[in-house]
Design a protein around this motif. Structure first.
Motif, PDB file in Angstrom:
ATOM      1  N   ALA A  15       0.868  -1.170   0.000  1.00  0.00           N
ATOM      2  CA  ALA A  15       0.000   0.000   0.000  1.00  0.00           C
ATOM      3  C   ALA A  15       0.911   1.228   0.000  1.00  0.00           C
ATOM      4  O   ALA A  15       1.951   1.241   0.678  1.00  0.00           O
ATOM      5  N   PRO A  16       0.566   2.251  -0.774  1.00  0.00           N
ATOM      6  CA  PRO A  16       1.479   3.390  -0.963  1.00  0.00           C
ATOM      7  C   PRO A  16       1.980   4.026   0.325  1.00  0.00           C
ATOM      8  O   PRO A  16       3.185   4.260   0.463  1.00  0.00           O
ATOM      9  N   LEU A  17       1.093   4.299   1.262  1.00  0.00           N
ATOM     10  CA  LEU A  17       1.552   4.956   2.484  1.00  0.00           C
ATOM     11  C   LEU A  17       2.389   4.029   3.353  1.00  0.00           C
ATOM     12  O   LEU A  17       3.343   4.473   3.995  1.00  0.00           O
ATOM     13  N   ASP A  18       2.079   2.734   3.346  1.00  0.00           N
ATOM     14  CA  ASP A  18       2.907   1.767   4.086  1.00  0.00           C
ATOM     15  C   ASP A  18       4.320   1.738   3.508  1.00  0.00           C
ATOM     16  O   ASP A  18       5.308   1.699   4.246  1.00  0.00           O
ATOM     17  N   MET A  19       4.410   1.747   2.187  1.00  0.00           N
ATOM     18  CA  MET A  19       5.720   1.734   1.536  1.00  0.00           C
ATOM     19  C   MET A  19       6.501   3.006   1.879  1.00  0.00           C
ATOM     20  O   MET A  19       7.697   2.950   2.185  1.00  0.00           O
ATOM     21  N   LEU A  20       5.823   4.142   1.852  1.00  0.00           N
ATOM     22  CA  LEU A  20       6.506   5.404   2.160  1.00  0.00           C
ATOM     23  C   LEU A  20       6.921   5.478   3.621  1.00  0.00           C
ATOM     24  O   LEU A  20       8.007   5.972   3.934  1.00  0.00           O
ATOM     25  N   VAL A  21       6.088   4.976   4.530  1.00  0.00           N
ATOM     26  CA  VAL A  21       6.470   4.941   5.948  1.00  0.00           C
ATOM     27  C   VAL A  21       7.720   4.086   6.121  1.00  0.00           C
ATOM     28  O   VAL A  21       8.667   4.480   6.812  1.00  0.00           O
ATOM     29  N   ALA A  22       7.760   2.924   5.494  1.00  0.00           N
ATOM     30  CA  ALA A  22       8.945   2.054   5.587  1.00  0.00           C
ATOM     31  C   ALA A  22      10.179   2.759   5.032  1.00  0.00           C
ATOM     32  O   ALA A  22      11.266   2.675   5.619  1.00  0.00           O
ATOM     33  N   LEU A  23      10.015   3.459   3.921  1.00  0.00           N
ATOM     34  CA  LEU A  23      11.130   4.195   3.319  1.00  0.00           C
ATOM     35  C   LEU A  23      11.619   5.291   4.260  1.00  0.00           C
ATOM     36  O   LEU A  23      12.824   5.430   4.494  1.00  0.00           O
ATOM     37  N   PHE A  24      10.700   6.080   4.818  1.00  0.00           N
ATOM     38  CA  PHE A  24      11.079   7.152   5.745  1.00  0.00           C
ATOM     39  C   PHE A  24      11.800   6.579   6.965  1.00  0.00           C
ATOM     40  O   PHE A  24      12.837   7.106   7.388  1.00  0.00           O
ATOM     41  N   GLU A  25      11.233   5.530   7.536  1.00  0.00           N
ATOM     42  CA  GLU A  25      11.851   4.944   8.726  1.00  0.00           C
ATOM     43  C   GLU A  25      13.232   4.384   8.416  1.00  0.00           C
ATOM     44  O   GLU A  25      14.168   4.538   9.203  1.00  0.00           O
ATOM     45  N   GLY A 114      -1.538   1.487 -10.534  1.00  0.00           N
ATOM     46  CA  GLY A 114      -2.309   0.460 -11.234  1.00  0.00           C
ATOM     47  C   GLY A 114      -3.594   0.115 -10.496  1.00  0.00           C
ATOM     48  O   GLY A 114      -3.851   0.593  -9.388  1.00  0.00           O
ATOM     49  N   SER A 115      -4.366  -0.770 -11.077  1.00  0.00           N
ATOM     50  CA  SER A 115      -5.655  -1.132 -10.507  1.00  0.00           C
ATOM     51  C   SER A 115      -5.530  -1.794  -9.136  1.00  0.00           C
ATOM     52  O   SER A 115      -6.469  -1.764  -8.340  1.00  0.00           O
ATOM     53  N   ASP A 116      -4.352  -2.350  -8.832  1.00  0.00           N
ATOM     54  CA  ASP A 116      -4.148  -2.951  -7.512  1.00  0.00           C
ATOM     55  C   ASP A 116      -3.845  -1.900  -6.445  1.00  0.00           C
ATOM     56  O   ASP A 116      -3.891  -2.189  -5.253  1.00  0.00           O
ATOM     57  N   GLY A 117      -3.513  -0.664  -6.863  1.00  0.00           N
ATOM     58  CA  GLY A 117      -3.243   0.412  -5.918  1.00  0.00           C
ATOM     59  C   GLY A 117      -1.998   0.212  -5.087  1.00  0.00           C
ATOM     60  O   GLY A 117      -1.884   0.755  -3.996  1.00  0.00           O
ATOM     61  N   LEU A 118      -1.029  -0.534  -5.612  1.00  0.00           N
ATOM     62  CA  LEU A 118       0.193  -0.813  -4.863  1.00  0.00           C
ATOM     63  C   LEU A 118       1.356   0.012  -5.396  1.00  0.00           C
ATOM     64  O   LEU A 118       1.377   0.398  -6.563  1.00  0.00           O
ATOM     65  N   LEU A 119       2.313   0.262  -4.530  1.00  0.00           N
ATOM     66  CA  LEU A 119       3.489   1.051  -4.863  1.00  0.00           C
ATOM     67  C   LEU A 119       4.727   0.202  -4.623  1.00  0.00           C
ATOM     68  O   LEU A 119       4.872  -0.406  -3.561  1.00  0.00           O
ATOM     69  N   GLY A 120       5.632   0.171  -5.586  1.00  0.00           N
ATOM     70  CA  GLY A 120       6.887  -0.549  -5.439  1.00  0.00           C
ATOM     71  C   GLY A 120       7.938   0.323  -4.773  1.00  0.00           C
ATOM     72  O   GLY A 120       7.855   1.554  -4.790  1.00  0.00           O
ATOM     73  N   LEU A 121       8.939  -0.311  -4.210  1.00  0.00           N
ATOM     74  CA  LEU A 121      10.013   0.412  -3.535  1.00  0.00           C
ATOM     75  C   LEU A 121      10.743   1.345  -4.494  1.00  0.00           C
ATOM     76  O   LEU A 121      10.995   2.505  -4.160  1.00  0.00           O
ATOM     77  N   ASP A 122      11.086   0.865  -5.684  1.00  0.00           N
ATOM     78  CA  ASP A 122      11.798   1.703  -6.644  1.00  0.00           C
ATOM     79  C   ASP A 122      10.991   2.943  -6.998  1.00  0.00           C
ATOM     80  O   ASP A 122      11.534   4.053  -7.080  1.00  0.00           O
ATOM     81  N   GLN A 123       9.703   2.773  -7.202  1.00  0.00           N
ATOM     82  CA  GLN A 123       8.857   3.906  -7.551  1.00  0.00           C
ATOM     83  C   GLN A 123       8.730   4.873  -6.370  1.00  0.00           C
ATOM     84  O   GLN A 123       8.788   6.085  -6.545  1.00  0.00           O
ATOM     85  N   ALA A 124       8.585   4.349  -5.160  1.00  0.00           N
ATOM     86  CA  ALA A 124       8.500   5.196  -3.969  1.00  0.00           C
ATOM     87  C   ALA A 124       9.766   6.036  -3.821  1.00  0.00           C
ATOM     88  O   ALA A 124       9.704   7.250  -3.593  1.00  0.00           O
ATOM     89  N   GLN A 125      10.929   5.384  -3.947  1.00  0.00           N
ATOM     90  CA  GLN A 125      12.193   6.114  -3.850  1.00  0.00           C
ATOM     91  C   GLN A 125      12.292   7.181  -4.938  1.00  0.00           C
ATOM     92  O   GLN A 125      12.719   8.303  -4.676  1.00  0.00           O
TER      93      GLN A 125
END
Length: 167
Positions: A15-25, A114-125
């Motif tokens: 999930a996009p915000l989960d991925m971003l939280v993990a990246l920030f942390e 995408g339709s799944d609404g998921l964000l990859g690590l590379d894209q988040a970074q």
């Protein structure tokens, strides 16, 4: 699972915000998150930026906002708006804007997932890095206009000069 760094692992896509939280942390950047938004601070080359990500699940859109803590006074509005237009011509992703409420300068980028609404690590970074890099790239031009009373075109030319060689 994929490592964000040695201590943090996330699913391949999340999930996009989960991925971003993990990246920030993982980067040691302070942040706060709610169900629809994450907000944190990132040190850029010129300033500390507030970075916000807002998730609209009904549209699968992730909006990244990067605020360089620049407020534009009424007397500088015309010059700042001209510089925003000139800077936006130079950009491929996202754009600068000035909020009408408070004259706050910000970088904004909306990404349709995408339709799944998921964000990859590379894209988040990439989304975070692009936001900070664009703010860093144009920060001097805004300084020249707002505090140096330079013409917006001259300020942009001065800020865009790349150093040649190595020191």
């Amino acid at each position: 699972m994929r490592a964000v760094d040695a201590k943090f692992e996330v699913e391949e896509d999340a999930a996009p915000l989960d991925m971003l939280v993990a990246l920030f942390e993982a980067r040691g950047w302070p942040c706060e998150a709610t169900a629809e938004e994450i907000s944190g601070e990132i040190q850029g080359s010129w300033a500390k930026y507030q970075l916000r990500a807002i998730w609209r699940g009904e549209d699968n859109v992730l909006q990244i906002l990067c605020l360089p803590d620049i407020r534009i006074s009424n007397e500088k509005q015309a010059a700042a708006q001209e510089l925003v237009a000139l800077a936006n011509e130079q950009m491929w992703l996202g754009h600068f804007d000035i909020w009408s409420n408070g004259g706050v300068l910000l970088y904004r980028n909306g990404t349709l997932l995408g339709s799944d609404g998921l964000l990859g690590l590379d894209q988040a970074q990439s989304l975070v890095e692009i936001a900070v890099e664009e703010c860093d790239r144009f920060y001097p031009a805004f300084q020249f206009v707002l505090w140096g009373d330079k013409d917006p075109r001259d300020a942009l030319k001065s800020a865009m000069v790349d150093a040649a060689g190595e020191a």
